[in-house]
Scaffold this active site. Structure first.
Site, PDB file in Angstrom:
ATOM      1  N   ASP A  80      49.301  49.925 -19.141  1.00 38.59           N
ATOM      2  CA  ASP A  80      50.355  51.031 -18.232  1.00 38.59           C
ATOM      3  C   ASP A  80      51.846  50.330 -18.457  1.00 38.59           C
ATOM      4  OD1 ASP A  80      51.393  52.578 -17.063  1.00 38.59           O
ATOM      5  OD2 ASP A  80      50.967  52.221 -15.031  1.00 38.59           O
ATOM      6  N   GLY A 186      56.876  54.691  -7.191  1.00 34.73           N
ATOM      7  CA  GLY A 186      56.689  54.021  -5.731  1.00 34.73           C
ATOM      8  C   GLY A 186      57.039  56.205  -4.649  1.00 34.73           C
ATOM      9  N   HIS A 215      55.407  60.031 -15.160  1.00 26.72           N
ATOM     10  CA  HIS A 215      54.964  58.900 -14.138  1.00 26.72           C
ATOM     11  C   HIS A 215      54.959  58.867 -12.969  1.00 26.72           C
ATOM     12  CE1 HIS A 215      53.673  55.856 -16.760  1.00 26.72           C
ATOM     13  NE2 HIS A 215      54.067  56.882 -18.222  1.00 26.72           N
ATOM     14  N   GLY A 216      54.972  58.489 -11.621  1.00 25.03           N
ATOM     15  CA  GLY A 216      55.261  58.584 -11.091  1.00 25.03           C
ATOM     16  C   GLY A 216      55.066  59.405  -9.819  1.00 25.03           C
ATOM     17  N   GLY A 217      54.013  59.998  -9.823  1.00 24.15           N
ATOM     18  CA  GLY A 217      53.229  61.119  -9.557  1.00 24.15           C
ATOM     19  C   GLY A 217      53.350  61.295  -8.181  1.00 24.15           C
ATOM     20  N   ASN A 239      49.668  56.243  -8.755  1.00 22.56           N
ATOM     21  CA  ASN A 239      49.498  55.034  -8.153  1.00 22.56           C
ATOM     22  C   ASN A 239      49.964  54.667  -6.672  1.00 22.56           C
ATOM     23  OD1 ASN A 239      48.754  52.234  -8.227  1.00 22.56           O
ATOM     24  ND2 ASN A 239      50.147  51.907  -9.732  1.00 22.56           N
ATOM     25  N   THR A 240      51.101  54.200  -6.387  1.00 23.70           N
ATOM     26  CA  THR A 240      51.318  54.307  -4.827  1.00 23.70           C
ATOM     27  C   THR A 240      50.028  54.858  -3.593  1.00 23.70           C
ATOM     28  OG1 THR A 240      53.524  54.347  -5.939  1.00 23.70           O
ATOM     29  CG2 THR A 240      53.563  54.232  -3.792  1.00 23.70           C
TER      30      THR A 240
END
Ligand SMILES: [Zn+2]
Length: 290
Positions: A80, A186, A215-217, A239-240
């Site tokens: 990533d 985030g 990204h950032g889903g 991720n967050t």
């Protein structure tokens, strides 16, 4: 088993998306793999530069490969957000299935030049290695945010232009593209993340000619995910929300079990809570959206 590239193309055609989940430790990998396997869907494990430094670059490859081989299962490994050619090369040489060169902060010309260098290197090693490019800045932290950072705020006013995406893909030869379409890395602690610009996703998919990666889903709604998938998104990064589940579960377990010291027991609840996040997302991503 198909290659990762083929799985992504299939997802794109079927209007579904493959889940990309980041890990920092074995517990994360365990949670993601067990859910993917139960649901029988391909899955991508992501490691950022810091995450792969923590686990070990070669160790990440060995771990994911061991699951793929033992269970004959389509689980793949992605480097990533990688900010230099050297680190892209390091991941490719170690055996990563996929790499992301992130030149989103560079000028369009420099981003094209550096991304192209990564594509050429990957192709020279193995044409099946997936190379993704980044166009448009969406922030760089997988954290709970009080407010949207200033530089991301500015970027929300300058989302990826379809004509830039077309030029970027044509000149670099990337397999897939991650645009800025209202998504942010985030997620907001209070309130909800901005809506995705679905029309822009559609236009970028059409002009660029390649499946898109969101990204950032974390923090986006299921409704937005479904519309994004129908309009050209074939991979979604989370991720967050996994990090938050891990920390919250671990904290509460420690508080309630002050005498427990076996690490595998301390982590059990955290794995379970991470599994819940992964399952919830995969259900949305892999449903045939139309
Ligand atoms: Zn990302």
């Amino acid at each position: 088993m198909l290659t990762l590239k083929q799985y992504i193309v299939h997802a794109d055609q079927k209007h579904t998306a493959i889940g990309h989940f980041n890990i920092s430790n074995l517990e994360g990998l365990k949670a993601i793999f067990s859910v993917a396997k139960k649901m029988d869907v391909p899955v991508i494990i992501g490691t950022s530069e810091n995450e792969r430094e923590w686990i070990g670059v070669k160790q990440c490859v060995a771990l994911v490969r061991s699951l793929r081989e033992e269970f004959n299962y389509p689980i793949f490994l992605n480097a990533d957000h990688t900010y230099s050619f050297e680190r892209v090369k390091e991941a490719i040489d170690a055996g990563y299935d996929s790499v992301i060169f992130d030149g989103a902060k560079l000028s369009l010309g420099d981003n094209i030049e550096e991304t192209k260098k990564c594509v050429d290197y990957a192709r020279s090693i193995n044409p099946e290695i997936v190379v993704e490019g980044e166009l448009g800045y969406i922030g760089s932290s997988s954290k709970m945010l009080e407010t949207i950072p200033d530089d991301v705020q500015t970027s929300l006013l300058n989302l990826t232009k379809p004509e830039d995406a077309e030029r970027f893909v044509k000149e670099t030869g990337v397999d897939f593209l991650a645009p800025a379409v209202g998504n942010i890395h985030g997620m907001l602690k209070h309130g909800k993340d901005p809506d995705l610009d679905i029309e822009r996703i559609k236009a970028i998919r059409e002009r660029s000619g390649v499946p898109l990666v969101l990204h950032g889903g974390s923090g986006n709604t299921d409704h937005d995910f479904r519309r994004a998938i129908v309009n050209g998104v074939a991979v979604i990064h989370i991720n967050t929300e996994i990090r938050r589940a891990f920390r919250t579960a671990l904290e509460s377990f420690l508080k309630n079990n002050p005498d427990e010291i076996a690490p595998y027991r301390l982590m059990e609840n955290a794995v379970y809570e991470m599994e819940k996040v992964v399952e919830e997302k995969l259900k949305v991503f892999t449903v045939h959206a139309g």
